[in-house]
Design a protein around this motif. Structure first.
Motif, mmCIF file in Angstrom:
data_model
loop_
_atom_site.group_PDB
_atom_site.id
_atom_site.type_symbol
_atom_site.label_atom_id
_atom_site.label_comp_id
_atom_site.label_asym_id
_atom_site.label_seq_id
_atom_site.Cartn_x
_atom_site.Cartn_y
_atom_site.Cartn_z
ATOM 1 N N LEU A 1 0.817 -1.210 0.000
ATOM 2 C CA LEU A 1 0.000 0.000 0.000
ATOM 3 C C LEU A 1 0.855 1.265 0.000
ATOM 4 N N VAL A 2 1.961 1.230 0.755
ATOM 5 C CA VAL A 2 2.862 2.386 0.774
ATOM 6 C C VAL A 2 3.456 2.634 -0.612
ATOM 7 N N SER A 3 3.831 1.567 -1.297
ATOM 8 C CA SER A 3 4.411 1.724 -2.634
ATOM 9 C C SER A 3 3.392 2.237 -3.642
ATOM 10 N N ALA A 4 2.087 2.090 -3.327
ATOM 11 C CA ALA A 4 1.036 2.549 -4.232
ATOM 12 C C ALA A 4 0.640 3.996 -3.991
ATOM 13 N N VAL A 5 1.164 4.632 -2.947
ATOM 14 C CA VAL A 5 0.764 5.996 -2.599
ATOM 15 C C VAL A 5 1.079 6.983 -3.728
ATOM 16 N N SER A 6 2.110 6.728 -4.496
ATOM 17 C CA SER A 6 2.505 7.665 -5.548
ATOM 18 C C SER A 6 1.409 7.848 -6.597
ATOM 19 N N TYR A 7 0.595 6.805 -6.830
ATOM 20 C CA TYR A 7 -0.460 6.923 -7.852
ATOM 21 C C TYR A 7 -1.562 7.891 -7.433
ATOM 22 N N PRO A 8 -2.206 7.712 -6.274
ATOM 23 C CA PRO A 8 -3.206 8.716 -5.880
ATOM 24 C C PRO A 8 -2.605 10.097 -5.652
ATOM 25 N N THR A 9 -1.308 10.144 -5.321
ATOM 26 C CA THR A 9 -0.643 11.448 -5.207
ATOM 27 C C THR A 9 -0.622 12.154 -6.552
ATOM 28 N N SER A 10 -0.318 11.409 -7.618
ATOM 29 C CA SER A 10 -0.322 11.986 -8.968
ATOM 30 C C SER A 10 -1.717 12.447 -9.360
ATOM 31 N N LEU A 11 -2.732 11.650 -9.011
ATOM 32 C CA LEU A 11 -4.117 12.047 -9.300
ATOM 33 C C LEU A 11 -4.473 13.333 -8.568
ATOM 34 N N LEU A 12 -4.079 13.418 -7.303
ATOM 35 C CA LEU A 12 -4.362 14.611 -6.516
ATOM 36 C C LEU A 12 -3.672 15.828 -7.110
ATOM 37 N N ALA A 13 -2.424 15.656 -7.518
ATOM 38 C CA ALA A 13 -1.656 16.761 -8.082
ATOM 39 C C ALA A 13 -2.285 17.285 -9.372
ATOM 40 N N GLN A 14 -2.854 16.411 -10.155
ATOM 41 C CA GLN A 14 -3.367 16.800 -11.466
ATOM 42 C C GLN A 14 -4.823 17.254 -11.456
ATOM 43 N N TYR A 15 -5.632 16.699 -10.553
ATOM 44 C CA TYR A 15 -7.071 16.928 -10.648
ATOM 45 C C TYR A 15 -7.699 17.579 -9.420
ATOM 46 N N PHE A 16 -6.909 17.924 -8.402
ATOM 47 C CA PHE A 16 -7.503 18.457 -7.171
ATOM 48 C C PHE A 16 -8.238 19.768 -7.398
ATOM 49 N N ASP A 17 -7.752 20.603 -8.297
ATOM 50 C CA ASP A 17 -8.381 21.909 -8.522
ATOM 51 C C ASP A 17 -9.396 21.869 -9.654
ATOM 52 N N GLY A 18 -9.872 20.665 -10.021
ATOM 53 C CA GLY A 18 -10.854 20.531 -11.093
ATOM 54 C C GLY A 18 -12.153 19.934 -10.606
ATOM 55 N N GLU A 19 -13.012 19.579 -11.540
ATOM 56 C CA GLU A 19 -14.331 19.053 -11.194
ATOM 57 C C GLU A 19 -14.267 17.644 -10.612
ATOM 58 N N ALA A 20 -13.164 16.960 -10.826
ATOM 59 C CA ALA A 20 -13.018 15.589 -10.302
ATOM 60 C C ALA A 20 -12.370 15.555 -8.927
ATOM 61 N N SER A 21 -12.284 16.695 -8.252
ATOM 62 C CA SER A 21 -11.544 16.772 -6.986
ATOM 63 C C SER A 21 -12.095 15.810 -5.933
ATOM 64 N N SER A 22 -13.427 15.701 -5.843
ATOM 65 C CA SER A 22 -14.002 14.835 -4.815
ATOM 66 C C SER A 22 -13.615 13.376 -5.022
ATOM 67 N N VAL A 23 -13.566 12.949 -6.278
ATOM 68 C CA VAL A 23 -13.223 11.554 -6.574
ATOM 69 C C VAL A 23 -11.757 11.285 -6.270
ATOM 70 N N VAL A 24 -10.865 12.176 -6.699
ATOM 71 C CA VAL A 24 -9.437 11.929 -6.491
ATOM 72 C C VAL A 24 -9.076 12.025 -5.002
ATOM 73 N N VAL A 25 -9.734 12.924 -4.266
ATOM 74 C CA VAL A 25 -9.478 13.006 -2.824
ATOM 75 C C VAL A 25 -10.001 11.750 -2.126
ATOM 76 N N ALA A 26 -11.128 11.207 -2.603
ATOM 77 C CA ALA A 26 -11.647 9.962 -2.042
ATOM 78 C C ALA A 26 -10.680 8.814 -2.278
ATOM 79 N N ILE A 27 -10.102 8.750 -3.479
ATOM 80 C CA ILE A 27 -9.107 7.707 -3.775
ATOM 81 C C ILE A 27 -7.872 7.911 -2.901
ATOM 82 N N TYR A 28 -7.439 9.161 -2.774
ATOM 83 C CA TYR A 28 -6.253 9.478 -1.980
ATOM 84 C C TYR A 28 -6.475 9.118 -0.510
ATOM 85 N N THR A 29 -7.622 9.519 0.017
ATOM 86 C CA THR A 29 -7.925 9.223 1.418
ATOM 87 C C THR A 29 -8.145 7.732 1.623
#
Length: 212
Positions: A93-121
């Motif tokens: 799980l720790v090694s997989a953190v980089s993927y939701p981090t990339s999603l958060l970096a790219q989509y947090f300020d867009g319309e998909a923010s709720s989904v990417v934050v849910a994946i990240y959390t």
């Protein structure tokens, strides 16, 4: 009692180091021809704020996970298959953190923010569950733990990890409503574990001195 977890700890340290290093891959410099002056560069940095936010959040999350992993294995002296595989789940799980981090970096300020934050959390919910599983499997057989560890110390460590679970679940719920609150709650958990793990370590040292 000889400690038998040296190889597990060494391998785990390497995985944590790689996982935390991979986060820097989301940080990019601007294309040379796109920057004409200092104002352009400042605008670029301003637009990159979600990338910096994701990097900082994930870096310190993994760092604190590594600190707590180190402290938990100070109490685990022997291993069995359950401990080995539970630790493997943490590393997966720790090694997989980089993927939701990339999603958060790219989509947090867009319309998909709720989904990417849910994946990240969500991945931190799973990591918290895996830490609880590791300590449960280790502590249910006291012979696997550091000689002299008290039942109260075992309960303190268990509660320290268990208390984080409802907070992560609340953060997961908020991600669909107010995503920023979810990230604030994750930040709050850094502080909680940094403070509480330090208090537990001091308690363990005090008990150990009293037993000598």
């Amino acid at each position: 009692m000889e400690k038998e977890t040296g190889r597990i700890e060494g391998f785990s340290d390497a995985v944590f180091a790689i996982a935390i290093t991979l986060l820097v891959l989301d940080l990019h410099v601007p294309e040379k021809n796109s920057i004409r002056n200092g104002s352009d560069f400042l605008i670029f940095l301003k637009n990159q704020w979600p990338v910096f936010l994701a990097f900082i959040l994930s870096f310190f999350s993994i760092f604190i996970m590594w600190v707590n992993h180190h402290k938990i294995f100070k109490q685990i002296y022997s291993r069995n298959s359950g401990i080995t595989f539970a630790n493997g789940l943490i590393l997966f799980l720790v090694s997989a953190v980089s993927y939701p981090t990339s999603l958060l970096a790219q989509y947090f300020d867009g319309e998909a923010s709720s989904v990417v934050v849910a994946i990240y959390t969500g991945i931190f919910v799973l990591i918290n569950l895996s830490y609880n599983l590791l300590w449960y499997l280790a502590s249910k057989n006291k012979e696997l733990l550091r000689p002299g560890i008290t039942d109260q110390a075992i309960r303190n460590i268990h509660n320290n990890y268990l208390y984080g679970l409802p907070i992560y679940l609340i953060a997961l719920l908020f991600s669909f409503w107010i995503p920023a609150i979810s990230l604030i709650l994750i930040l709050g958990l850094w502080i909680f574990w940094a403070v509480s793990s330090g208090k537990i370590e001091m308690h363990l040292k005090t008990v150990k001195k009293d037993l000598v």
